[in-house]
Design a protein around this motif. Structure first.
Motif, mmCIF file in Angstrom:
data_model
loop_
_atom_site.group_PDB
_atom_site.id
_atom_site.type_symbol
_atom_site.label_atom_id
_atom_site.label_comp_id
_atom_site.label_asym_id
_atom_site.label_seq_id
_atom_site.Cartn_x
_atom_site.Cartn_y
_atom_site.Cartn_z
ATOM 1 N N TYR A 160 0.829 -1.203 0.000
ATOM 2 C CA TYR A 160 0.000 0.000 0.000
ATOM 3 C C TYR A 160 0.865 1.254 0.000
ATOM 4 O O TYR A 160 0.525 2.260 -0.641
ATOM 5 N N ASP A 161 1.953 1.201 0.735
ATOM 6 C CA ASP A 161 2.866 2.340 0.734
ATOM 7 C C ASP A 161 3.378 2.603 -0.685
ATOM 8 O O ASP A 161 3.463 3.757 -1.119
ATOM 9 N N ALA A 162 3.703 1.535 -1.416
ATOM 10 C CA ALA A 162 4.153 1.688 -2.795
ATOM 11 C C ALA A 162 3.051 2.275 -3.668
ATOM 12 O O ALA A 162 3.298 3.155 -4.509
ATOM 13 N N THR A 191 1.129 7.399 7.171
ATOM 14 C CA THR A 191 1.284 8.336 6.067
ATOM 15 C C THR A 191 0.694 9.666 6.506
ATOM 16 O O THR A 191 0.435 9.872 7.680
ATOM 17 N N ALA A 192 0.485 10.568 5.575
ATOM 18 C CA ALA A 192 -0.187 11.815 5.905
ATOM 19 C C ALA A 192 -1.673 11.548 6.112
ATOM 20 O O ALA A 192 -2.239 10.636 5.526
ATOM 21 N N GLU A 193 -2.301 12.347 6.949
ATOM 22 C CA GLU A 193 -3.728 12.258 7.210
ATOM 23 C C GLU A 193 -4.138 10.865 7.707
ATOM 24 O O GLU A 193 -4.969 10.183 7.121
ATOM 25 N N ASN A 194 -3.520 10.472 8.806
ATOM 26 C CA ASN A 194 -3.915 9.247 9.484
ATOM 27 C C ASN A 194 -5.156 9.513 10.343
ATOM 28 O O ASN A 194 -5.531 10.660 10.597
ATOM 29 N N THR A 195 -5.769 8.435 10.806
ATOM 30 C CA THR A 195 -7.009 8.552 11.568
ATOM 31 C C THR A 195 -6.874 9.501 12.752
ATOM 32 O O THR A 195 -7.734 10.358 12.979
ATOM 33 N N HIS A 196 -5.799 9.375 13.523
ATOM 34 C CA HIS A 196 -5.675 10.219 14.718
ATOM 35 C C HIS A 196 -5.521 11.695 14.350
ATOM 36 O O HIS A 196 -6.016 12.575 15.050
#
Length: 287
Positions: free
Chosen positions: A29-31, A92-97
């Motif tokens: 997913y990171d890729a 990544t950017a804009e994680n749940t927390h």
């Protein structure tokens, strides 16, 4: 727990960790998202999928953008202050927390993953965030998650919780995923929510062949999972829950991920790949 493990078997059973010879769901997913925390074996999965679907990256972004909109809704409109984010993957950017605590700083988030690389990255990032924690457990073993002392210590299951399965359940390839999710739902307090995004096989002549080609590549790739289910199959993951209407004037239903309460009018058509990603938010009826 042996009985549970045999009942819900999945590719996630053995954590990949730092083995560069095995593809990791989190690193793949990171890729797909254009990140740098992946190996050649992970990028191989991405490139294989792109060979049959050049816009394959849209799958990952459809998931991520749905997560952003859904969490905003759950905090602002749903009044949720507790999140159990299953299979969170690499930060990544804009994680749940980040999304939740921007609106409600007191919102508590527990990320669950069984990849030690994910846990290490997450703990390093969240070292000074007292309201956010990473827990090591296999999300496809519900009781391992629900009975985990850390999960129970950080979240109050007597109060509503948002359970997030964003981009995860399509990596559970067996046919008893409804039973798996029932265990999670049974543990949630009334008024809780479940948010899901999932690879979709729309079943139309236009999209079915594409979905089947992508599924074939994912399942036979070094990652070994990635099932494209129909809307009827995805519906089994929200047993007994009330579906939230996915847009103004729309009937409660599962829709394409990019069409779940979009941020504004759509000025460009969805790609065929984007039309192969579905999303739903549903609530456990208040008692």
């Amino acid at each position: 727990m042996a009985t549970i493990a045999s009942k819900y078997d999945a590719p996630s059973k053995v954590p990949v960790g730092v083995d560069p010879n095995r593809a990791s769901i989190a690193r793949v997913y990171d890729a797909f998202l254009g990140g740098k925390d992946n190996y050649a074996i992970d990028r191989e999965v991405y490139h294989r999928v792109r060979e049959v679907a050049p816009e394959a990256q849209d799958l990952a972004w459809s998931n991520r953008n749905f997560l952003i909109r859904a969490v905003r809704f759950l905090v602002d409109q749903g009044g949720i202050r507790q999140f159990l984010d299953c299979g969170s993957g690499l930060p990544t950017a804009e994680n749940t927390h980040q999304i939740a605590q921007r609106i409600a700083p007191e919102a508590r988030v527990v990320y669950v993953d069984n990849d030690p690389v994910v846990i290490a990255h997450g703990n390093a990032l969240l070292d000074e965030n007292d309201y956010t924690h990473f827990v090591a457990a296999d999300i496809f073993q519900p009781q391992d998650v629900l009975q985990n002392p850390q999960v129970r210590g950080y979240l109050d299951f007597r109060e509503p919780i948002a359970l997030l399965q964003v981009g995860t359940l399509h990596h559970y390839t067996a046919d008893n995923g409804g039973e798996l999710m029932q265990e999670y739902v049974d543990a949630l307090a009334p008024g809780s929510f479940v948010a899901i995004s999932h690879f979709l096989n729309p079943g139309t002549a236009e999209h079915q062949a594409l979905a089947e080609r992508m599924e074939n590549v994912f399942i036979h790739s070094p990652m070994g999972s990635g099932r494209f289910r129909s809307k009827a199959e995805i519906m089994k993951f929200i047993p007994g829950l009330e579906i939230i209407p996915p847009g103004p004037g729309m009937a409660p239903d599962i829709v394409m991920s990019d069409m779940w309460w979009p941020d504004g009018p759509r000025l460009r058509p969805l790609s065929q790949v984007e039309e192969c990603s579905a999303a739903v938010v549903a609530r456990k009826p208040p008692s």
